[in-house]
Design an enzyme around this catalytic site. Structure first.
Site, mmCIF file in Angstrom:
data_model
loop_
_atom_site.group_PDB
_atom_site.id
_atom_site.type_symbol
_atom_site.label_atom_id
_atom_site.label_comp_id
_atom_site.label_asym_id
_atom_site.label_seq_id
_atom_site.Cartn_x
_atom_site.Cartn_y
_atom_site.Cartn_z
ATOM 1 N N LEU A 197 0.842 -1.188 0.000
ATOM 2 C CA LEU A 197 0.000 0.000 0.000
ATOM 3 C C LEU A 197 0.881 1.244 0.000
ATOM 4 O O LEU A 197 1.605 1.512 0.966
ATOM 5 C CB LEU A 197 -0.913 0.006 1.237
ATOM 6 C CG LEU A 197 -1.928 -1.132 1.317
ATOM 7 C CD1 LEU A 197 -2.705 -1.066 2.623
ATOM 8 C CD2 LEU A 197 -2.887 -1.103 0.131
ATOM 9 N N GLY A 217 4.024 0.417 5.023
ATOM 10 C CA GLY A 217 5.400 0.821 5.340
ATOM 11 C C GLY A 217 5.490 1.436 6.720
ATOM 12 O O GLY A 217 4.864 2.447 7.001
ATOM 13 N N ASP A 221 8.713 9.596 8.624
ATOM 14 C CA ASP A 221 9.869 10.338 8.093
ATOM 15 C C ASP A 221 9.570 11.785 7.777
ATOM 16 O O ASP A 221 10.443 12.515 7.325
ATOM 17 C CB ASP A 221 10.393 9.656 6.832
ATOM 18 C CG ASP A 221 9.430 9.784 5.667
ATOM 19 O OD1 ASP A 221 8.225 9.985 5.922
ATOM 20 O OD2 ASP A 221 9.864 9.704 4.514
ATOM 21 N N ASN A 223 8.053 13.097 5.358
ATOM 22 C CA ASN A 223 8.224 13.350 3.918
ATOM 23 C C ASN A 223 9.672 13.543 3.468
ATOM 24 O O ASN A 223 9.936 14.179 2.449
ATOM 25 C CB ASN A 223 7.400 14.571 3.486
ATOM 26 C CG ASN A 223 6.095 14.178 2.848
ATOM 27 O OD1 ASN A 223 5.820 12.997 2.682
ATOM 28 N ND2 ASN A 223 5.304 15.137 2.492
ATOM 29 N N LEU A 243 -5.167 3.052 -1.409
ATOM 30 C CA LEU A 243 -6.580 2.997 -1.032
ATOM 31 C C LEU A 243 -7.333 4.105 -1.758
ATOM 32 O O LEU A 243 -6.760 5.155 -2.057
ATOM 33 C CB LEU A 243 -6.732 3.149 0.480
ATOM 34 C CG LEU A 243 -6.106 2.051 1.346
ATOM 35 C CD1 LEU A 243 -6.434 2.294 2.812
ATOM 36 C CD2 LEU A 243 -6.559 0.673 0.927
ATOM 37 N N LYS A 255 -2.557 14.992 2.572
ATOM 38 C CA LYS A 255 -3.122 13.643 2.587
ATOM 39 C C LYS A 255 -2.057 12.643 3.033
ATOM 40 O O LYS A 255 -1.657 11.750 2.286
ATOM 41 C CB LYS A 255 -3.684 13.303 1.216
ATOM 42 C CG LYS A 255 -4.816 14.240 0.792
ATOM 43 C CD LYS A 255 -5.294 13.945 -0.608
ATOM 44 C CE LYS A 255 -6.432 14.868 -1.000
ATOM 45 N NZ LYS A 255 -6.042 16.283 -1.035
ATOM 46 N N LEU A 257 -1.228 10.035 6.130
ATOM 47 C CA LEU A 257 -1.832 9.355 7.269
ATOM 48 C C LEU A 257 -0.809 8.511 8.004
ATOM 49 O O LEU A 257 0.160 8.022 7.418
ATOM 50 C CB LEU A 257 -2.984 8.472 6.802
ATOM 51 C CG LEU A 257 -4.139 9.187 6.094
ATOM 52 C CD1 LEU A 257 -5.222 8.179 5.733
ATOM 53 C CD2 LEU A 257 -4.711 10.310 6.938
#
Length: 350
Positions: A197, A217, A221, A223, A243, A255, A257
């Protein structure tokens, strides 16, 4: 005789002089300290440092947090009521045995395997390792409470994460209904069963195949490693997907999560078989999620997005972003440019 009186007065004056000098010095010291304190006090319009952009953002977030306190409390109450109602329904349908056994008898274990890949240990600092540990704890607790718990795997378990769990959560060795392995998931799960995912995948899930193993995963981090999970899945020839968040939800924030949010969305979908219901039950309220026009038009039921937040108002939450974005991360760069300094100043409480 006059001489004697004069001499006696002179002696008394000499004796009183040190005490008088000392009292004068104390008064002078007090006056100086008061003057220094007065000079150190900030004067109106003087010595005020300009507020940095980061400080303004913190003030804005603090104000928004305070304004939404009652809303979060209401969301938590609604979720508690819903859970209580579910428990009462389960108890009414099973009149024999004790309450705990009646609830557990209704649990139907899913054959779906959900894997948290902890092979990114070396890419995280200790602070982020601790966040990942909390997210894993949340996943474990939610899976134990779920009506359709998944086959939970924690793989590549070792390094900083294992050390932190040994020091701060020694009870993890007694966890039930979970497979904690030091090996990489590819060593004991067939490649054709794996689906990674990742938000960078062009493939969008429509249904969950309970014969598959879905990999999340385990990376917090902020990003710094964009596209890493997608790159690894592609290099190892593993199927990947994201998803369908964009098909049902429109958010006014990034976005991105946390691991536990992705995990809980899947648990909720297995119970409701409705992506929109799953997203709006689990997504944190701070994401500002609203249904997309497409979702409103295609849904046959009038879903109320009243449970946005789903009780996830903690620092998990808080706080805690991971690389498990469920939509394209390219929109994040635009989010950082939205609030100008002028609009931020207007939002600061006076």
């Amino acid at each position: 005789m006059l001489f004697a009186i004069f001499q006696k007065h002179q002696i008394m004056s000499s004796e009183m002089l040190p005490a008088f000098v000392e009292a004068s010095n104390v008064e002078r010291t007090q006056d100086l300290s008061e003057d220094q304190e007065e000079s150190q006090k900030p004067r109106s319009g003087e010595g005020l440092e300009p507020i940095s952009k980061r400080q303004m953002k913190k003030l804005i977030k603090q104000k928004q947090w305070e304004e939404q306190r009652e809303l979060r409390k209401q969301k938590r109450k609604e979720k508690r009521k819903r859970k209580q109602l579910e428990r009462h329904c389960q108890q009414d349908s099973n009149l024999d045995g004790n309450d705990r056994k009646r609830i557990r008898r209704d649990v139907v274990h899913s054959t779906l395997r959900l894997v948290i890949d902890c092979s990114f240990d070396s890419l995280m600092v200790l602070k982020d390792i601790k966040k990942l540990h909390k997210q894993i704890q949340r996943c474990y607790a939610e899976n134990r409470r779920a009506l359709h718990p998944v086959q939970f795997y924690l793989t590549s378990h070792g390094g900083q994460l294992k050390k932190n769990m040994d020091e701060n959560d020694k009870g993890w060795v007694n966890w039930k209904d979970i497979h904690i392995k030091p090996d990489h998931y590819s060593e004991f799960i067939k490649k054709e069963d794996l689906i990674y995912l990742t938000s960078d995948s062009p493939n969008v899930l429509k249904e969950l195949d309970e014969s598959k193993a879905y990999v999340i995963g385990g990376l917090v981090d902020h990003n710094h490693h964009k596209g890493l999970t997608y790159k690894q899945a592609s290099e190892h020839g593993i199927d990947h997907a994201q998803l369908p968040l964009g098909n049902f939800v429109k958010m006014n924030s990034r976005k991105v999560l946390a691991v536990n949010h992705v995990f809980e969305i899947i648990l909720e979908y297995l119970e409701t078989r409705d992506w929109q219901e799953a997203f709006f039950t689990i997504l944190p309220q701070r994401k500002g999620a609203v249904p997309t026009d497409n979702a409103c038009g295609s849904s046959s039921h009038n879903k109320k997005p009243a449970r946005v937040g789903g009780g996830l108002d903690s620092d998990s939450s808080e706080e805690e972003n991971s690389r498990n974005e469920l939509d394209s991360p390219r929109e994040e760069e635009n989010r950082d440019k939205e609030n100008s300094t002028e609009s931020a100043m207007n939002s600061i409480p006076h």
